[in-house]
Design a protein around this motif. Structure first.
Motif, PDB file in Angstrom:
ATOM      1  N   GLN A  63       0.831  -1.210   0.000  1.00  0.00           N
ATOM      2  CA  GLN A  63       0.000   0.000   0.000  1.00  0.00           C
ATOM      3  C   GLN A  63       0.865   1.260   0.000  1.00  0.00           C
ATOM      4  OE1 GLN A  63      -2.623  -0.373   3.338  1.00  0.00           O
ATOM      5  NE2 GLN A  63      -3.783  -2.084   2.462  1.00  0.00           N
ATOM      6  N   ALA A  64       1.976   1.208   0.775  1.00  0.00           N
ATOM      7  CA  ALA A  64       2.875   2.365   0.800  1.00  0.00           C
ATOM      8  C   ALA A  64       3.515   2.593  -0.562  1.00  0.00           C
ATOM      9  CB  ALA A  64       3.950   2.165   1.875  1.00  0.00           C
ATOM     10  N   ILE A  65       3.872   1.503  -1.246  1.00  0.00           N
ATOM     11  CA  ILE A  65       4.447   1.630  -2.585  1.00  0.00           C
ATOM     12  C   ILE A  65       3.428   2.216  -3.549  1.00  0.00           C
ATOM     13  CG2 ILE A  65       5.327   0.316  -4.548  1.00  0.00           C
ATOM     14  CD1 ILE A  65       6.593  -1.586  -2.570  1.00  0.00           C
ATOM     15  N   GLY A  66       2.186   1.753  -3.462  1.00  0.00           N
ATOM     16  CA  GLY A  66       1.137   2.297  -4.331  1.00  0.00           C
ATOM     17  C   GLY A  66       0.902   3.772  -4.082  1.00  0.00           C
ATOM     18  N   SER A  67       0.909   4.168  -2.803  1.00  0.00           N
ATOM     19  CA  SER A  67       0.712   5.585  -2.481  1.00  0.00           C
ATOM     20  C   SER A  67       1.869   6.435  -2.989  1.00  0.00           C
ATOM     21  CB  SER A  67       0.561   5.743  -0.964  1.00  0.00           C
ATOM     22  OG  SER A  67      -0.561   5.017  -0.493  1.00  0.00           O
ATOM     23  N   ALA A  68       3.106   5.943  -2.789  1.00  0.00           N
ATOM     24  CA  ALA A  68       4.265   6.707  -3.261  1.00  0.00           C
ATOM     25  C   ALA A  68       4.276   6.811  -4.775  1.00  0.00           C
ATOM     26  CB  ALA A  68       5.547   6.038  -2.758  1.00  0.00           C
ATOM     27  N   LYS A  69       3.865   5.749  -5.465  1.00  0.00           N
ATOM     28  CA  LYS A  69       3.814   5.783  -6.920  1.00  0.00           C
ATOM     29  C   LYS A  69       2.781   6.781  -7.410  1.00  0.00           C
ATOM     30  CE  LYS A  69       3.287   2.745 -10.927  1.00  0.00           C
ATOM     31  NZ  LYS A  69       3.049   1.345 -11.369  1.00  0.00           N
ATOM     32  N   GLU A  70       1.628   6.803  -6.764  1.00  0.00           N
ATOM     33  CA  GLU A  70       0.587   7.754  -7.157  1.00  0.00           C
ATOM     34  C   GLU A  70       1.026   9.184  -6.877  1.00  0.00           C
ATOM     35  OE1 GLU A  70      -2.993   9.209  -8.640  1.00  0.00           O
ATOM     36  OE2 GLU A  70      -1.978   7.270  -8.857  1.00  0.00           O
ATOM     37  N   ALA A  71       1.707   9.399  -5.735  1.00  0.00           N
ATOM     38  CA  ALA A  71       2.197  10.737  -5.420  1.00  0.00           C
ATOM     39  C   ALA A  71       3.229  11.196  -6.441  1.00  0.00           C
ATOM     40  CB  ALA A  71       2.801  10.747  -4.017  1.00  0.00           C
ATOM     41  N   TYR A  72       4.071  10.277  -6.881  1.00  0.00           N
ATOM     42  CA  TYR A  72       5.055  10.631  -7.902  1.00  0.00           C
ATOM     43  C   TYR A  72       4.367  10.981  -9.227  1.00  0.00           C
ATOM     44  CZ  TYR A  72       8.618   9.930 -11.493  1.00  0.00           C
ATOM     45  OH  TYR A  72       9.438  10.075 -12.571  1.00  0.00           O
ATOM     46  N   ARG A  73       3.349  10.230  -9.589  1.00  0.00           N
ATOM     47  CA  ARG A  73       2.626  10.512 -10.843  1.00  0.00           C
ATOM     48  C   ARG A  73       1.954  11.869 -10.784  1.00  0.00           C
ATOM     49  NH1 ARG A  73      -2.211  10.569 -12.905  1.00  0.00           N
ATOM     50  NH2 ARG A  73      -3.137  10.139 -10.871  1.00  0.00           N
ATOM     51  N   VAL A  74       1.332  12.162  -9.645  1.00  0.00           N
ATOM     52  CA  VAL A  74       0.649  13.457  -9.509  1.00  0.00           C
ATOM     53  C   VAL A  74       1.664  14.605  -9.556  1.00  0.00           C
ATOM     54  CG1 VAL A  74      -0.725  14.887  -7.964  1.00  0.00           C
ATOM     55  CG2 VAL A  74      -1.309  12.469  -8.283  1.00  0.00           C
ATOM     56  N   THR A  75       2.797  14.431  -8.847  1.00  0.00           N
ATOM     57  CA  THR A  75       3.809  15.484  -8.833  1.00  0.00           C
ATOM     58  C   THR A  75       4.406  15.696 -10.218  1.00  0.00           C
ATOM     59  OG1 THR A  75       4.353  14.840  -6.558  1.00  0.00           O
ATOM     60  CG2 THR A  75       5.911  16.264  -7.693  1.00  0.00           C
ATOM     61  N   GLN A  76       4.565  14.628 -10.971  1.00  0.00           N
ATOM     62  CA  GLN A  76       5.080  14.759 -12.332  1.00  0.00           C
ATOM     63  C   GLN A  76       4.108  15.524 -13.220  1.00  0.00           C
ATOM     64  OE1 GLN A  76       5.827  11.032 -14.297  1.00  0.00           O
ATOM     65  NE2 GLN A  76       7.472  11.883 -15.551  1.00  0.00           N
ATOM     66  N   ALA A  77       2.822  15.256 -13.031  1.00  0.00           N
ATOM     67  CA  ALA A  77       1.816  15.986 -13.790  1.00  0.00           C
ATOM     68  C   ALA A  77       1.788  17.459 -13.391  1.00  0.00           C
ATOM     69  CB  ALA A  77       0.448  15.339 -13.582  1.00  0.00           C
ATOM     70  N   LEU A  78       1.937  17.732 -12.092  1.00  0.00           N
ATOM     71  CA  LEU A  78       1.961  19.118 -11.624  1.00  0.00           C
ATOM     72  C   LEU A  78       3.194  19.848 -12.151  1.00  0.00           C
ATOM     73  CD1 LEU A  78       0.791  18.675  -7.912  1.00  0.00           C
ATOM     74  CD2 LEU A  78      -0.533  19.584  -9.836  1.00  0.00           C
ATOM     75  N   LEU A  79       4.321  19.133 -12.261  1.00  0.00           N
ATOM     76  CA  LEU A  79       5.522  19.766 -12.791  1.00  0.00           C
ATOM     77  C   LEU A  79       5.330  20.141 -14.252  1.00  0.00           C
ATOM     78  CD1 LEU A  79       8.504  20.573 -12.419  1.00  0.00           C
ATOM     79  CD2 LEU A  79       9.121  18.246 -13.113  1.00  0.00           C
ATOM     80  N   GLN A  80       4.723  19.269 -15.008  1.00  0.00           N
ATOM     81  CA  GLN A  80       4.470  19.576 -16.415  1.00  0.00           C
ATOM     82  C   GLN A  80       3.497  20.739 -16.569  1.00  0.00           C
ATOM     83  OE1 GLN A  80       3.150  15.912 -18.176  1.00  0.00           O
ATOM     84  NE2 GLN A  80       5.194  14.931 -18.058  1.00  0.00           N
ATOM     85  N   ALA A  81       2.588  20.849 -15.597  1.00  0.00           N
ATOM     86  CA  ALA A  81       1.635  21.960 -15.636  1.00  0.00           C
ATOM     87  C   ALA A  81       2.199  23.241 -15.047  1.00  0.00           C
ATOM     88  CB  ALA A  81       0.354  21.569 -14.897  1.00  0.00           C
ATOM     89  N   GLY A  82       3.402  23.166 -14.472  1.00  0.00           N
ATOM     90  CA  GLY A  82       4.015  24.352 -13.895  1.00  0.00           C
ATOM     91  C   GLY A  82       3.580  24.634 -12.475  1.00  0.00           C
ATOM     92  N   SER A  83       2.897  23.696 -11.808  1.00  0.00           N
ATOM     93  CA  SER A  83       2.429  23.916 -10.444  1.00  0.00           C
ATOM     94  C   SER A  83       3.366  23.328  -9.406  1.00  0.00           C
ATOM     95  CB  SER A  83       1.026  23.307 -10.257  1.00  0.00           C
ATOM     96  OG  SER A  83       0.111  23.890 -11.159  1.00  0.00           O
ATOM     97  N   ALA A  84       4.399  22.607  -9.823  1.00  0.00           N
ATOM     98  CA  ALA A  84       5.351  22.003  -8.889  1.00  0.00           C
ATOM     99  C   ALA A  84       6.756  22.265  -9.390  1.00  0.00           C
ATOM    100  CB  ALA A  84       5.100  20.500  -8.752  1.00  0.00           C
ATOM    101  N   THR A  85       7.710  22.153  -8.483  1.00  0.00           N
ATOM    102  CA  THR A  85       9.110  22.394  -8.822  1.00  0.00           C
ATOM    103  C   THR A  85       9.837  21.067  -9.044  1.00  0.00           C
ATOM    104  OG1 THR A  85       9.792  22.374  -6.494  1.00  0.00           O
ATOM    105  CG2 THR A  85       9.085  24.484  -7.427  1.00  0.00           C
ATOM    106  N   THR A  86      11.036  21.181  -9.551  1.00  0.00           N
ATOM    107  CA  THR A  86      11.856  19.979  -9.744  1.00  0.00           C
ATOM    108  C   THR A  86      12.190  19.319  -8.416  1.00  0.00           C
ATOM    109  OG1 THR A  86      12.814  21.052 -11.691  1.00  0.00           O
ATOM    110  CG2 THR A  86      13.957  19.119 -10.824  1.00  0.00           C
ATOM    111  N   THR A  87      12.365  20.113  -7.377  1.00  0.00           N
ATOM    112  CA  THR A  87      12.645  19.552  -6.048  1.00  0.00           C
ATOM    113  C   THR A  87      11.494  18.692  -5.574  1.00  0.00           C
ATOM    114  OG1 THR A  87      14.003  21.495  -5.535  1.00  0.00           O
ATOM    115  CG2 THR A  87      13.273  20.137  -3.691  1.00  0.00           C
ATOM    116  N   ASP A  88      10.273  19.154  -5.803  1.00  0.00           N
ATOM    117  CA  ASP A  88       9.103  18.349  -5.408  1.00  0.00           C
ATOM    118  C   ASP A  88       9.081  17.017  -6.159  1.00  0.00           C
ATOM    119  OD1 ASP A  88       8.331  20.449  -3.778  1.00  0.00           O
ATOM    120  OD2 ASP A  88       7.073  21.374  -5.330  1.00  0.00           O
TER     121      ASP A  88
END
Length: 253
Positions: free
Chosen positions: A205-230
């Motif tokens: 479950q922790a792996i699934g949550s971390a994977k989903e968080a990474y996917r969301v952060t990657q999408a936010l980075l492409q949209a300009g709402s997140a930084t490379t550090t995030d």
């Protein structure tokens, strides 16, 4: 993935969207990933050499390790009953077979020692043929029984029998002690397996949550709402959960 991010970061830097510091963060993360890859490869080589040595093969043997699909499929089956597993362990464990044979041998030795206290009985028979004598019968037969009993041995045989009896009791107790140890090991292993199954489920479950968080952060980075550090933080959390959670759980179980 990091190499692709480095390429994207370089393009974004040329476009003026990010700063040089953001590019350096991605580059450092890529270098760390390479170091981890080298370390993981070294650990794999060492583990393979130790495994080949454990099974009596040379470390240079041309052996290809494959995934234990049969064992992995068995891991999904329900756990056996503790009593049935204990009975199976008692039948297959070599130390149990050794204790059983030692107990039987001690019992036979005790019986032999006590039987040696009885007198030795021998049956004797003979035939004598006599010719040329007037008063002696020509044919003589005799059958007899002779008993021999060592009396003047100061109780040595008796005390040997008592020692063999005590040894037989000690062997029987050792066999029961070995049986209890096997039952305790099976029970503890079953409890640890049940606990590990829960931990594995939580780790997945922790792996699934971390994977989903990474996917969301990657999408936010492409949209300009997140930084490379995030993105790097999310990716590090995902890789850490995937690389260390399950192996540590399986190694302890």
């Amino acid at each position: 993935e990091l190499a692709e991010q480095v390429t994207v970061a370089q393009a974004r830097l040329k476009a003026g969207v990010i700063t040089n510091a953001d590019l350096l963060r991605v580059t450092v993360a890529q270098a760390n990933a390479r170091q981890q890859q080298i370390a993981a490869h070294t650990e794999g080589v060492v583990a393979k050499a130790n495994l080949l040595d454990a099974i009596g093969l040379s470390a240079d043997a041309d052996v290809e390790l494959v995934e234990p699909t049969t064992l992995l499929s068995m891991a999904k089956l329900p756990m056996p009953d503790v009593r049935a597993a204990t009975a199976q362990a008692e039948q297959r464990r070599p130390e149990m077979a050794q204790a059983e044979h030692l107990a039987r041998a001690a019992g036979h030795l005790r019986s032999a020692r006590y039987l040696s206290l009885l007198p030795e009985v021998d049956a004797e028979g003979g035939y004598v043929r006599t010719d040329g004598q007037l008063f002696a019968p020509p044919d003589q037969w005799f059958v007899g029984v002779k008993a021999t009993w060592a009396i003047w041995e100061w109780g040595a045989t008796f005390f040997q029998a008592r020692a063999a009896s005590q040894q037989s009791e000690a062997s029987a107790l050792e066999r029961e002690n070995q049986r209890r140890q096997v039952a305790l090991e099976v029970k503890n292993t079953a409890a640890q397996t049940e606990s590990a199954a829960v931990v594995v489920e939580v780790a997945q479950q922790a792996i699934g949550s971390a994977k989903e968080a990474y996917r969301v952060t990657q999408a936010l980075l492409q949209a300009g709402s997140a930084t490379t550090t995030d993105l790097l933080d999310a990716q590090s959390a995902f890789l850490t959960a995937r690389a260390y959670r399950l192996p540590n759980v399986l190694s302890t179980s």
